[in-house]
Motif scaffolding. Structure first.
Motif, mmCIF file in Angstrom:
data_model
loop_
_atom_site.group_PDB
_atom_site.id
_atom_site.type_symbol
_atom_site.label_atom_id
_atom_site.label_comp_id
_atom_site.label_asym_id
_atom_site.label_seq_id
_atom_site.Cartn_x
_atom_site.Cartn_y
_atom_site.Cartn_z
ATOM 1 N N GLN A 37 25.038 -17.807 -28.647
ATOM 2 C CA GLN A 37 24.995 -17.827 -27.133
ATOM 3 C C GLN A 37 23.611 -16.652 -26.659
ATOM 4 O O GLN A 37 24.008 -15.742 -26.978
ATOM 5 N N LYS A 38 22.889 -17.247 -25.842
ATOM 6 C CA LYS A 38 21.944 -16.529 -25.036
ATOM 7 C C LYS A 38 21.959 -16.636 -23.734
ATOM 8 O O LYS A 38 21.910 -17.585 -23.015
ATOM 9 N N VAL A 39 22.266 -15.388 -23.024
ATOM 10 C CA VAL A 39 22.399 -15.220 -21.790
ATOM 11 C C VAL A 39 21.408 -14.568 -20.749
ATOM 12 O O VAL A 39 20.796 -13.776 -21.064
ATOM 13 N N SER A 40 21.205 -15.216 -19.730
ATOM 14 C CA SER A 40 20.208 -14.772 -18.876
ATOM 15 C C SER A 40 20.395 -14.893 -17.301
ATOM 16 O O SER A 40 21.239 -15.557 -17.152
ATOM 17 N N ASP A 41 19.680 -14.059 -16.553
ATOM 18 C CA ASP A 41 19.750 -14.225 -15.089
ATOM 19 C C ASP A 41 21.228 -13.801 -14.531
ATOM 20 O O ASP A 41 21.906 -14.700 -13.729
ATOM 21 N N TRP A 42 21.918 -13.057 -15.156
ATOM 22 C CA TRP A 42 23.438 -12.720 -14.635
ATOM 23 C C TRP A 42 23.189 -11.921 -13.408
ATOM 24 O O TRP A 42 22.375 -10.866 -13.493
ATOM 25 N N ARG A 43 23.833 -12.460 -12.297
ATOM 26 C CA ARG A 43 23.576 -12.025 -10.780
ATOM 27 C C ARG A 43 25.147 -11.990 -10.442
ATOM 28 O O ARG A 43 25.808 -12.571 -10.467
ATOM 29 N N LEU A 44 25.495 -10.552 -9.783
ATOM 30 C CA LEU A 44 26.844 -10.547 -9.245
ATOM 31 C C LEU A 44 26.554 -9.972 -7.865
ATOM 32 O O LEU A 44 26.089 -9.210 -7.644
ATOM 33 N N PHE A 96 24.985 -17.181 -14.073
ATOM 34 C CA PHE A 96 24.251 -16.719 -15.061
ATOM 35 C C PHE A 96 23.973 -17.946 -15.832
ATOM 36 O O PHE A 96 24.783 -18.962 -15.448
ATOM 37 N N GLU A 97 22.895 -18.043 -16.521
ATOM 38 C CA GLU A 97 22.604 -19.214 -17.523
ATOM 39 C C GLU A 97 23.029 -18.865 -18.897
ATOM 40 O O GLU A 97 22.603 -17.600 -19.299
ATOM 41 N N ALA A 98 23.505 -19.721 -19.507
ATOM 42 C CA ALA A 98 23.936 -19.515 -21.012
ATOM 43 C C ALA A 98 23.280 -20.618 -21.843
ATOM 44 O O ALA A 98 23.249 -21.945 -21.662
#
Length: 310
Positions: A37-44, A96-98
């Motif tokens: 799993q590669k995570v990108s663009d996590w925003r809170l 986020f995107e995974a």
């Protein structure tokens, strides 16, 4: 199967019947990077804005969000925040995107008998500590007992490989327990869920973990999400549209076997990993203490959908 890219949107909203004068919260909402799993663009986004946060919509890549995070012993990232202002509503919005790759499929015929694995996890003087050791010990929600041990022995017959026993236990729990929202609470322990023969994904996971620990095996709790809308012709998994939970069972030859007893399937390209720990208490998405507020109304919304590449 080729890799898939999923967009995750998780919103938690508390509406209070009276004003909250002061609050402090802890969140476990930062998705993990893993070999699959590669995570990108996590925003809170948090509304109202927590004390000490200068801007809205913090992003991990900018470093602004990273400075508010701390890591626990298992590598999960936790966020703490508070409000010293009066408020009647709290909204925590995570996106986020995974990008997911296929995990190795559990091989039931490969590996040691479960008894040998349990013996290897048993403490003895001079043995080097292993990552799996603490996941064989009791925890608040997943404590071993004789009833759970007897239940586990139905799946782990003498001499059976650990992987075969784990897959059998996954199917056994899926068959024996009824998925029934509101039949349990976040405080329900494994032994109680087994006695009730019902629960939600959290309970299915706790029963699996406690049953394995009753035999001296190591299993851990995984929190995450499921694909909301599967491809046409594919049955939607139970637990989509909300946070989900499954388990990982330690197998020396195959690593951590990710199994979803709620749906009786190994975790795959539908499963987005958020965090893992000994049980739910280690990775609760959001918890807190507050002064005031009265009765709170909770609304949780989760959407996990394929990313449409331009």
């Amino acid at each position: 199967m080729t890799d898939v890219k999923l967009a995750v949107h998780h919103v938690t909203e508390y509406t209070y019947e009276a004003s909250v004068e002061w609050a402090y919260h802890a969140a476990c909402l930062a998705p993990r990077h893993t070999p699959w799993q590669k995570v990108s663009d996590w925003r809170l986004n948090i509304d109202p804005l927590p004390d000490g946060w200068g801007v809205e919509g913090l992003e991990l890549d900018t470093g602004e969000l990273a400075r508010h995070l701390r890591r626990d012993p298992w590598g999960n990232r936790h966020l703490s925040f508070g409000h010293a202002r009066v408020h009647e509503r709290l909204v925590v919005d995570s996106r986020f995107e995974a990008e997911l790759s296929a995990r190795p499929v559990p091989e039931p015929g490969r590996g040691q008998a479960w008894e040998a694995v349990a013996a290897g996890l048993r403490y003895r003087a001079g043995r080097a500590l292993q990552e799996a050791d603490e996941f064989a010990l009791a925890s608040n929600y997943a404590a071993p007992d004789e009833t759970l041990r007897a239940y586990a022995r139905r799946a782990f017959s003498p001499g059976r490989t650990l992987a075969a026993g784990g897959l059998s236990l996954m199917h056994q729990i899926h068959t024996d327990l009824r998925y029934l929202p509101q039949s349990t609470t976040v405080a329900t322990r494994a032994a109680d869920a087994l006695a009730l023969r019902s629960g939600v994904c959290q309970d299915f996971a706790h029963v699996f973990i406690a049953a394995c620990r009753s035999l001296g095996l190591a299993a851990r709790y995984v929190s995450g999400y499921l694909l909301t809308r599967p491809p046409e012709g594919v049955t939607k998994l139970v637990g989509a549209d909300a946070s989900h939970a499954w388990v990982e069972l330690w197998c020396p030859e195959q690593g951590w076997l990710a199994l979803d007893p709620t749906n009786a399937v190994p975790a795959g390209l539908d499963h987005v990993t958020l965090a893992w720990g000994r049980d739910y208490a280690d990775v609760a998405p959001l918890r807190g203490v507050l002064r005031g507020g009265g009765v709170a109304t909770l609304r949780v919304g989760v959407a996990v959908e394929p990313v449409q590449e331009v």
